[in-house]
Design a protein around this motif. Structure first.
Motif, PDB file in Angstrom:
ATOM      1  N   ASP A 156       0.830  -1.209   0.000  1.00  0.00           N
ATOM      2  CA  ASP A 156       0.000   0.000   0.000  1.00  0.00           C
ATOM      3  C   ASP A 156       0.861   1.254   0.000  1.00  0.00           C
ATOM      4  O   ASP A 156       0.519   2.256  -0.645  1.00  0.00           O
ATOM      5  CB  ASP A 156      -0.944   0.002   1.201  1.00  0.00           C
ATOM      6  N   ASP A 157       1.982   1.212   0.725  1.00  0.00           N
ATOM      7  CA  ASP A 157       2.911   2.340   0.710  1.00  0.00           C
ATOM      8  C   ASP A 157       3.489   2.553  -0.687  1.00  0.00           C
ATOM      9  O   ASP A 157       3.672   3.698  -1.124  1.00  0.00           O
ATOM     10  CB  ASP A 157       4.061   2.104   1.694  1.00  0.00           C
ATOM     11  N   LEU A 158       3.805   1.445  -1.363  1.00  0.00           N
ATOM     12  CA  LEU A 158       4.297   1.548  -2.737  1.00  0.00           C
ATOM     13  C   LEU A 158       3.296   2.303  -3.605  1.00  0.00           C
ATOM     14  O   LEU A 158       3.661   3.186  -4.387  1.00  0.00           O
ATOM     15  CB  LEU A 158       4.536   0.151  -3.336  1.00  0.00           C
ATOM     16  N   ARG A 159       2.048   1.946  -3.449  1.00  0.00           N
ATOM     17  CA  ARG A 159       0.998   2.577  -4.255  1.00  0.00           C
ATOM     18  C   ARG A 159       0.896   4.070  -3.950  1.00  0.00           C
ATOM     19  O   ARG A 159       0.834   4.902  -4.862  1.00  0.00           O
ATOM     20  CB  ARG A 159      -0.331   1.864  -3.995  1.00  0.00           C
ATOM     21  N   ARG A 160       0.902   4.412  -2.674  1.00  0.00           N
ATOM     22  CA  ARG A 160       0.789   5.824  -2.299  1.00  0.00           C
ATOM     23  C   ARG A 160       1.991   6.623  -2.798  1.00  0.00           C
ATOM     24  O   ARG A 160       1.838   7.740  -3.311  1.00  0.00           O
ATOM     25  CB  ARG A 160       0.663   5.955  -0.778  1.00  0.00           C
ATOM     26  N   ALA A 161       3.177   6.062  -2.658  1.00  0.00           N
ATOM     27  CA  ALA A 161       4.373   6.761  -3.120  1.00  0.00           C
ATOM     28  C   ALA A 161       4.355   6.902  -4.639  1.00  0.00           C
ATOM     29  O   ALA A 161       4.728   7.954  -5.183  1.00  0.00           O
ATOM     30  CB  ALA A 161       5.627   6.013  -2.674  1.00  0.00           C
ATOM     31  N   GLY A 162       3.921   5.860  -5.328  1.00  0.00           N
ATOM     32  CA  GLY A 162       3.833   5.923  -6.776  1.00  0.00           C
ATOM     33  C   GLY A 162       2.874   7.000  -7.241  1.00  0.00           C
ATOM     34  O   GLY A 162       3.145   7.738  -8.207  1.00  0.00           O
ATOM     35  N   GLU A 163       1.751   7.116  -6.562  1.00  0.00           N
ATOM     36  CA  GLU A 163       0.782   8.154  -6.906  1.00  0.00           C
ATOM     37  C   GLU A 163       1.360   9.546  -6.660  1.00  0.00           C
ATOM     38  O   GLU A 163       1.132  10.476  -7.446  1.00  0.00           O
ATOM     39  CB  GLU A 163      -0.496   7.942  -6.102  1.00  0.00           C
ATOM     40  N   ASP A 187       5.525  -5.707  -7.720  1.00  0.00           N
ATOM     41  CA  ASP A 187       5.855  -4.437  -8.349  1.00  0.00           C
ATOM     42  C   ASP A 187       4.567  -3.847  -8.912  1.00  0.00           C
ATOM     43  O   ASP A 187       3.704  -4.591  -9.415  1.00  0.00           O
ATOM     44  CB  ASP A 187       6.861  -4.622  -9.482  1.00  0.00           C
ATOM     45  N   LEU A 188       4.454  -2.542  -8.872  1.00  0.00           N
ATOM     46  CA  LEU A 188       3.245  -1.866  -9.335  1.00  0.00           C
ATOM     47  C   LEU A 188       3.587  -0.881 -10.442  1.00  0.00           C
ATOM     48  O   LEU A 188       4.433   0.003 -10.252  1.00  0.00           O
ATOM     49  CB  LEU A 188       2.567  -1.114  -8.185  1.00  0.00           C
ATOM     50  N   LEU A 189       2.946  -1.029 -11.581  1.00  0.00           N
ATOM     51  CA  LEU A 189       3.057  -0.054 -12.666  1.00  0.00           C
ATOM     52  C   LEU A 189       1.859   0.881 -12.570  1.00  0.00           C
ATOM     53  O   LEU A 189       0.713   0.459 -12.733  1.00  0.00           O
ATOM     54  CB  LEU A 189       3.084  -0.746 -14.030  1.00  0.00           C
ATOM     55  N   LEU A 190       2.140   2.145 -12.290  1.00  0.00           N
ATOM     56  CA  LEU A 190       1.085   3.133 -12.104  1.00  0.00           C
ATOM     57  C   LEU A 190       1.145   4.165 -13.224  1.00  0.00           C
ATOM     58  O   LEU A 190       2.217   4.689 -13.548  1.00  0.00           O
ATOM     59  CB  LEU A 190       1.246   3.840 -10.758  1.00  0.00           C
ATOM     60  N   THR A 191      -0.005   4.444 -13.814  1.00  0.00           N
ATOM     61  CA  THR A 191      -0.148   5.502 -14.799  1.00  0.00           C
ATOM     62  C   THR A 191      -1.403   6.296 -14.450  1.00  0.00           C
ATOM     63  O   THR A 191      -2.198   5.852 -13.610  1.00  0.00           O
ATOM     64  CB  THR A 191      -0.288   4.933 -16.223  1.00  0.00           C
TER      65      THR A 191
END
Length: 267
Positions: A156-163, A187-191
């Protein structure tokens, strides 16, 4: 049929061959691309760590990049170890001179063995100058933590940081979860259009030197060859997983991957 794909790599040299320019060139070549380089530093290192760093002057780094862009050209640019503020500024100028060429920015800050590879003064410049120029940003959890100021310890931290990094200007962010504890690597690919999850069982091995460099270069090769972002990342992710599984077991520390496995087939 994908095109050859010209990739200009701007990064440091690893004398041990497992990371940096050496890993980048091996990766681009194994995936069928053409690698050109602008070397930012010469490091003295092996699988046990980095014992010395000799920086290349920023004007020489910039001249290398311009020589490549003015003649051979590039279909993608990948950055790795940059070292100091002047080099980050030179890279920003190179990226601006190659508008329309996607840039994969790997914000390399710390070597696997713990050596600092980016000066504190340069960190702010990466945030201000390179993140907004990134077609794809590929931070690991510690790097994302420095760039965002947020704790990055869970998926969840990965997601927040990515955003947050998308908000900072990156067009896409691949948040690498190798440093996040757990039996599976996520791993999360965020766009701006959504999220793609890449997940696998964590491989129990110490031979993971250069995984970040390798993944970013593999992504850049895919983009250079005309793959979509998701296709490029998916192929890169699978390539790195197999390269870890096939690691040759070299060295007494964090050993290198098997970058050349596609050239020998999947058998």
């Amino acid at each position: 049929m994908t095109s050859l794909g010209r990739v200009l790599i701007i990064a440091g040299s690893d004398s041990g061959g497992g990371a940096g320019i050496q890993a980048d060139i091996k990766t681009v070549t194994a995936l069928g691309g053409y690698a050109a380089t602008a070397i930012t530093a010469v490091t003295v290192q092996n699988t046990l760590g980095v014992s010395a760093v000799h920086p290349i002057p920023a004007e020489v780094v910039e001249a290398q990049g311009r020589a490549v862009l003015d003649d051979i050209g590039a279909d993608a640019i990948k950055t790795g170890m940059l070292g100091d503020l002047a080099v980050v500024e030179a890279v920003a100028r190179l990226l601006d001179s190659a508008r329309g060429v996607p840039a994969v920015i790997d914000p390399v800050m710390i070597a696997k063995g713990g050596a600092a590879l980016l000066s504190p003064a340069a960190t702010g410049a990466v945030r201000a100058l390179l993140i907004p120029r990134a077609a794809l940003l590929t931070p690991n959890a510690p790097e994302a933590q420095v760039l965002t100021g947020e704790t990055v310890a869970t998926a969840d931290d990965l997601r927040r940081a990515g955003e947050a990094l998308l908000m900072a200007g990156a067009r896409a962010v691949l948040m690498k979860g190798g440093h996040v504890p757990g039996k599976r690597v996520i791993d999360l690919l965020l766009t701006p259009d959504g999220e793609t999850v890449f997940e696998a069982e964590r491989q129990d091995t110490r031979h993971t030197h250069g995984t970040g460099c390798t993944l970013a270069s593999a992504c850049a090769t895919g983009l250079a060859q005309g793959l979509s972002l998701t296709e490029a990342v998916a192929r890169a992710w699978a390539y790195v997983q197999e390269a870890i599984a096939r690691a040759p077991g070299l060295g007494a520390g964090h050993g290198p991957l098997d970058h050349g496995w596609p050239l020998r087939g999947k058998a």
